[in-house]
Write an enzyme that holds these catalytic residues in place. Structure first.
Site, PDB file in Angstrom:
ATOM      1  N   GLY A  64       9.723  81.247 -33.878  1.00  0.00           N
ATOM      2  CA  GLY A  64      10.815  82.048 -33.346  1.00  0.00           C
ATOM      3  C   GLY A  64      10.312  83.301 -32.656  1.00  0.00           C
ATOM      4  O   GLY A  64       9.193  83.759 -32.897  1.00  0.00           O
ATOM      5  N   GLY A 120       9.534  78.028 -36.663  1.00  0.00           N
ATOM      6  CA  GLY A 120      10.719  77.390 -36.121  1.00  0.00           C
ATOM      7  C   GLY A 120      10.446  76.069 -35.435  1.00  0.00           C
ATOM      8  O   GLY A 120      11.327  75.201 -35.365  1.00  0.00           O
ATOM      9  N   GLU A 143       4.442  82.334 -42.669  1.00  0.00           N
ATOM     10  CA  GLU A 143       5.398  83.446 -42.791  1.00  0.00           C
ATOM     11  C   GLU A 143       4.993  84.498 -43.816  1.00  0.00           C
ATOM     12  O   GLU A 143       5.415  85.655 -43.707  1.00  0.00           O
ATOM     13  CB  GLU A 143       6.791  82.888 -43.134  1.00  0.00           C
ATOM     14  CG  GLU A 143       7.512  82.255 -41.972  1.00  0.00           C
ATOM     15  CD  GLU A 143       7.004  80.856 -41.658  1.00  0.00           C
ATOM     16  OE1 GLU A 143       7.405  80.290 -40.636  1.00  0.00           O
ATOM     17  OE2 GLU A 143       6.191  80.315 -42.452  1.00  0.00           O
ATOM     18  N   ASP A 151      11.024  79.297 -43.909  1.00  0.00           N
ATOM     19  CA  ASP A 151      12.444  78.979 -43.793  1.00  0.00           C
ATOM     20  C   ASP A 151      12.617  77.698 -42.966  1.00  0.00           C
ATOM     21  O   ASP A 151      11.845  76.777 -43.128  1.00  0.00           O
ATOM     22  CB  ASP A 151      13.208  80.172 -43.206  1.00  0.00           C
ATOM     23  CG  ASP A 151      12.778  80.529 -41.795  1.00  0.00           C
ATOM     24  OD1 ASP A 151      11.605  80.289 -41.425  1.00  0.00           O
ATOM     25  OD2 ASP A 151      13.617  81.067 -41.036  1.00  0.00           O
TER      26      ASP A 151
END
Length: 374
Positions: A64, A120, A143, A151
């Site tokens: 992302g 992402g 992350e 996530d």
């Protein structure tokens, strides 16, 4: 320049993430454009199959656009630091809806996971019905190094990996190649990148008479069968990873990690990832995977939206992005700074609900897909 390119050839819908300069990193406008195309094609009878790829040869999707999220958080803190910035909420909320749409897509959805696939990008790959990796695929969920956590459905797919690989990858950010992905259930086909044009040609020449999923599987299996998959480094470290299966605390994880065999590059890189990461993230990731073992896919994305928004209210996410992408000093000042300083109430605060169940922004998942557009 269009952030998403799309075209239809002989009932195959091609989608290209079109931001080669940023390694096809996902921005909110790109997510929205992708969402629109996937939704339009979902019920379009002219589309039998979807092929999702990234522009260029370097990356499918490097994650992302976290720099924009950093800027939004900094701006919001000057106004009211207790409020999640709209841009962050919209980004995570709509990103997870796209990921969920891919997991539940009724038509064959092929992802060409070539080159760099991170964060992402893995969210887009993980839920596809036909996931391809190549000899140049490099996957990671790093992350922890930016004060976040895995996530985009990481709660789901990390928990489905064999042994303790999911926990180990989440806490160390260890990179995977194509062979590793086949071992760990992150890919369905290992195909040389040189075969891409032949795959596209086969898809375009098929009659699409019969079960579309089986047609796609037959085509891709033909190319996959001709490949000798290299040895997996992850597989070679199974005995080491098994030691983490009963870990119930970060201190236990750290102790095992630091008693590992010396001079092993795969393990050494894992130690570096763990030690340089956010202590808060380490605790969050452990709890995330423990609590998420028995969650449904819908519950996974609902819980991750809450946790991601909480990360925007806590200090380490914005600090991690600052150190990596803004000032680029690679010296984040984590708060708290060390694992022993982390308290249970502090980690509890990350998991504190921001919404009641009946007004959760993703409460509709699994009930009425079309609601996610409203």
């Amino acid at each position: 320049m269009s952030l998403i390119l799309s075209e239809v050839i002989n009932h195959v819908g091609y989608i290209t993430l079109n931001s080669e300069k940023t390694l096809n990193s996902l921005s909110l406008p790109m997510i929205q454009a992708l969402k629109t195309v996937l939704d339009d094609w979902r019920s379009n009878e002219d589309i039998a199959c979807v092929f999702l790829q990234g522009a260029g040869e370097k990356a499918f999707c490097a994650g992302g656009d976290i720099r924009k999220l950093h800027d939004a958080i900094i701006a919001q803190r000057t106004i009211d630091p207790t409020i999640v910035p709209d841009e962050c909420f919209n980004f995570f909320c709509q990103e997870y809806q796209v990921d969920y749409a891919i997991h539940t897509y009724p038509k064959p959805l092929i992802v060409w996971g070539h080159g760099i696939v991170m964060g992402g990008g893995i969210g887009l790959l993980a839920g596809a019905s036909h996931r391809i990796v190549t000899e140049k695929s490099k996957l990671a969920m790093p992350e922890i190094t930016i004060g976040l956590y895995p996530d985009v459905g990481g709660t789901w797919f990390l928990n489905k990996m064999p042994s303790a690989y999911g926990l180990y990858l989440g806490l160390t950010g260890t990179r995977l190649d194509g062979a590793d992905c086949m071992l760990l259930g992150m890919a369905d086909y290992y195909i040389p990148s040189s075969a891409k044009d032949a795959i596209v040609d086969s898809l375009q020449k098929t009659s699409w008479k019969g079960d579309a999923h089986q047609i796609v599987d037959d085509i891709l299996s033909h190319f996959n069968a001709a490949v000798n998959i290299p040895n997996s480094l992850a597989a070679a470290h199974l005995t080491f990873v098994k030691q983490f299966e009963q870990v119930s605390s970060i201190r236990e994880f750290s102790a095992i990690l630091h008693h590992a065999p010396p001079d092993d590059e795969w393990i050494t890189n894992g130690i570096k990832g763990f030690e340089s990461g956010s202590p808060s993230s380490a605790h969050i990731i452990l709890r995330q995977l423990q609590l998420g073992r028995h969650l449904s896919l819908e519950e996974v994305f609902q819980s991750e939206l809450n946790l991601s928004c909480q990360c925007c209210l806590h200090p380490d996410f914005v600090e991690g992005v600052r150190a990596l992408l803004v000032d680029k000093d690679l010296a984040p000042k984590w708060k708290p700074a060390t694992v022993p300083e982390i308290t249970t109430p502090w980690i509890d605060s990350y998991f504190s609900p921001l919404w009641a169940n009946d007004n959760h922004p993703l409460h509709h998942l699994g009930k009425n897909y079309m609601l996610w557009q409203k």
